[in-house]
Design an enzyme around this catalytic site. Structure first.
Site, PDB file in Angstrom:
ATOM      1  N   LYS B  80       2.777   7.778  -2.037  1.00  0.00           N
ATOM      2  CA  LYS B  80       1.748   7.012  -2.761  1.00  0.00           C
ATOM      3  C   LYS B  80       1.990   7.139  -4.260  1.00  0.00           C
ATOM      4  O   LYS B  80       2.271   8.237  -4.753  1.00  0.00           O
ATOM      5  CB  LYS B  80       0.371   7.573  -2.395  1.00  0.00           C
ATOM      6  CG  LYS B  80      -0.810   6.804  -2.956  1.00  0.00           C
ATOM      7  CD  LYS B  80      -2.122   7.432  -2.497  1.00  0.00           C
ATOM      8  CE  LYS B  80      -3.329   6.604  -2.884  1.00  0.00           C
ATOM      9  NZ  LYS B  80      -4.598   7.179  -2.397  1.00  0.00           N
ATOM     10  N   SER B 155      -7.625   3.702  -0.171  1.00  0.00           N
ATOM     11  CA  SER B 155      -6.730   3.277  -1.232  1.00  0.00           C
ATOM     12  C   SER B 155      -5.239   3.481  -0.919  1.00  0.00           C
ATOM     13  O   SER B 155      -4.408   2.852  -1.556  1.00  0.00           O
ATOM     14  CB  SER B 155      -7.064   4.029  -2.519  1.00  0.00           C
ATOM     15  OG  SER B 155      -6.764   5.406  -2.380  1.00  0.00           O
ATOM     16  N   SER B 179      -9.531   7.516   1.772  1.00  0.00           N
ATOM     17  CA  SER B 179      -8.332   6.764   1.371  1.00  0.00           C
ATOM     18  C   SER B 179      -7.080   6.996   2.205  1.00  0.00           C
ATOM     19  O   SER B 179      -6.110   6.266   2.056  1.00  0.00           O
ATOM     20  CB  SER B 179      -8.004   7.046  -0.094  1.00  0.00           C
ATOM     21  OG  SER B 179      -8.900   6.369  -0.924  1.00  0.00           O
TER      22      SER B 179
END
Lengths: 135, 474
Positions: B80, B155, B179
């Site tokens: 990420k 997210s 997330s």
């Protein structure tokens, strides 16, 4: 400077007599909020933005007025929650409760790290970060 | 080459061992897959091809030496884009960090590199991890690989989509309010949110420091477990990390007590999703597990509590982006204050601005008690809820989300509707306990995730239960 935002409390509490999880219902409340509720005054948005060091456009200020008003109204649900004197705030709000300290010693790190960190600054000179005059 | 993309970590490891293929081949297969598919999906912000091939070559040298090698050696993964990988861009999905190059490795990256991992690239996310759909990324929207008209969730949407679209064997994401679990549920992969403190946060760009936690997104439970083993542990560089007393947990499904929180099945949940979750619960019951209805009485306060605490912490954490130390800097004003105002005003997108404003408001004089202090008290109530529940049950089952992946654009203009997507995931974070998302069925094309929640540091328990459920569902 800020007036407490009375008036909005009554309606939102009535609304929250039903379950928060009822999302469909929530959408209709939300639509109502936007129309029924008095918005946060524009001056307050500008003041908060200044505290937060954010320059907002006129459009952003208007949108922020609407969004923040609805979100803050939503927070009123917490007034229903049990208030317990035993629930005092402690510095730890997580499960990590013991202090983590290290010996007060100089830790050797490669010189390249310091260089990398300075290089990340937008404005620099001779290995220093440049800042506009403060006074 | 197609079949290389289907292999799990353990299968790749065995294949390397048996000299069926080498890491460079696997890495090239994944890089090709990214090239072929990512224009449509948009999972990656940066593909680090050069780094990946260099790491693969190094891994192949280790493997061919004939000695034992770590499980993640030579296995291609994605990261990420708010976790620092030295020398590579790290944007946090924000214009304010568009050209920021990471000056050092996050601790989790140091640990992966020590195992000989191969990093394919950096994945898309909502700006500063603030969002539930990856639509808040300043760069692009990640689409759901199962239906390109739907969101991937957020997210960590890029990480989940990359694993689902076979663009990486696994990915590291972060979970602040859901997330990891939400995109894992929407994309049909396994996602583990570890106990707060189980994994070092050093080198992860901070959003809400009492909630942020790095964890794996993977093809199955076994992989998630391997990755968690590799990244967990105390780190002197993160004072909140602990050497977790994580025990090996052996259980028989017939001795297991599974709690079902009645508050999580009230109105608002999609009936099709409810059916799939109830079906999974029924399967566990058939195997002899005891199903116990429990109450988490403060559930209805969780979202409001979270959306006070997280923005308060975010407003403090994001103060570091001032146009001086790193990232976008708008000069040309008269003084230092102008640099701050303009750099932040032009650098941050709508959602970080909104959260900075909420946090600043809630922490400002006159409102602190009504919002922040109250939310901290409610946080204690939510922690008590779970403590009480775990006296009666071993694990808790619930949905991850009340619905399957929603349409791109459907909630993008309505911040509050987006916040409510987190209804089943935030309470876990406020309590600091571990939970995972396991795919257990589909509504049409779209996956549904079962949330398995455990007590503090009982990752092995929820992973063990997850593994048993995985077998029952197949």
């Amino acid at each position: 400077m800020f007036g407490l935002r009375g008036g909005s409390v009554g309606v939102s509490q009535q609304s929250y007599n039903k379950s928060i999880i009822n999302i469909c219902q929530f959408f209709s409340w939300f639509a109502n909020f936007a129309t029924i509720y008095s918005m946060l005054p524009k001056e307050e948005i500008i003041h908060i933005a200044k505290l937060a060091r954010l320059e907002l456009t006129e459009q952003e200020i208007e949108k922020m007025q609407k969004d923040l008003s609805a979100i803050l109204d939503y927070f009123h649900v917490l007034k229903k929650a049990k208030s317990d004197p035993n629930l005092r705030i402690t510095s730890e709000s997580t499960n990590v409760s013991s202090n983590a300290t290290r010996k007060d010693l100089v830790v050797e790190r490669p010189a390249s790290l310091a260089n990398n960190l300075v290089q990340a600054a937008p404005d620099k000179k001779d290995g220093y970060v440049k800042v506009k005059a403060i006074l | 080459m197609e079949d290389l993309l289907n292999l799990t970590i353990a299968q790749l490891h065995q294949g390397f061992k048996d000299k069926k293929f080498i890491s460079t081949e696997a890495t090239r297969a994944y890089l090709d897959q990214i090239k072929k598919t990512d224009e449509k999906i948009g999972a990656y912000l940066t593909v680090t091809e050069e780094l990946a091939l260099k790491q693969a070559k190094k891994a192949d040298e280790i493997i061919s030496s004939g000695k034992d090698f770590p499980m993640l050696c030579g296995v291609p993964c994605s990261i990420k884009d708010l976790i620092l990988v030295e020398g590579e861009k790290c944007t946090a999905g924000s214009k304010i960090l568009e050209n920021y190059v990471a000056p050092y490795d996050a601790t989790v990256i140091t640990k992966l590199k020590a195992q000989g991992a191969v990093i394919l690239g950096k994945t898309n996310l909502d700006e500063f991890a603030m969002g539930a759909s990856t639509e808040n990324s300043a760069f692009k929207v990640t689409k759901n690989p199962h239906d390109l008209t739907k969101v991937a969730g957020g997210s960590s949407g890029g990480s989940a989509a990359a694993v689902a679209a076979k663009q990486a064997v696994y990915s590291l994401g972060s979970d602040t309010g859901g997330s990891i679990r939400l995109p894992a549920s929407f994309c049909g992969v396994v996602g583990l949110n570890p106990t707060y403190g189980a994994v070092s946060r050093y080198g992860a760009i901070a959003f809400a420091s009492s909630l942020d936690q790095i964890g794996p997104l993977a093809k199955n439970i076994e992989d998630a477990k391997i990755i968690f083993e590799a990244i967990k542990g105390r780190d002197p560089l993160d004072a909140t990390s602990v050497e977790a007393p994580i025990s090996n947990f052996k259980f028989q499904i017939s001795n297991l007590r599974i709690g079902i929180p009645k508050e999580y099945f009230k109105k608002g949940i999609d009936p099709e999703v409810e059916k799939i979750i109830k079906n999974a619960i029924a399967k566990a019951k058939e195997q002899g597990a005891k199903i116990v209805e429990i109450s988490l009485p403060n559930t209805e306060y969780a979202v409001a509590c979270y959306y006070i605490i997280a923005p308060c912490e975010a407003s403090a954490n994001l103060a570091r982006f001032d146009g001086i130390k790193y990232g976008k800097s708008v000069q040309g004003g008269n003084n230092l204050l102008d640099v701050y105002l303009k750099s932040r005003g032009q650098g941050f997108g709508a959602e970080p601005k909104r959260r900075i404003m909420i946090g600043t408001y809630a922490l400002s004089s006159g409102y602190y008690d009504a919002y922040y202090k109250k939310a901290q008290e409610v946080r204690k109530l939510l922690q008590q809820d779970f403590r009480e529940a775990f006296k009666k049950v071993d694990v808790i089952f619930s949905p991850v989300s009340p619905f399957t992946a929603f349409g791109v654009g459907e909630k993008a203009d309505d911040p509050l509707a987006m916040y409510l997507v987190d209804v089943y995931t935030v309470a876990v974070k406020l309590a600091g306990i571990p939970a995972l998302s396991l795919p257990v069925g589909k509504v049409g094309k779209l996956p549904v995730g079962l949330q398995i929640i455990g007590n503090y540091f009982e990752e092995n328990k929820i992973l063990g239960v997850g593994e048993a459920m995985e077998k029952m569902i197949q």
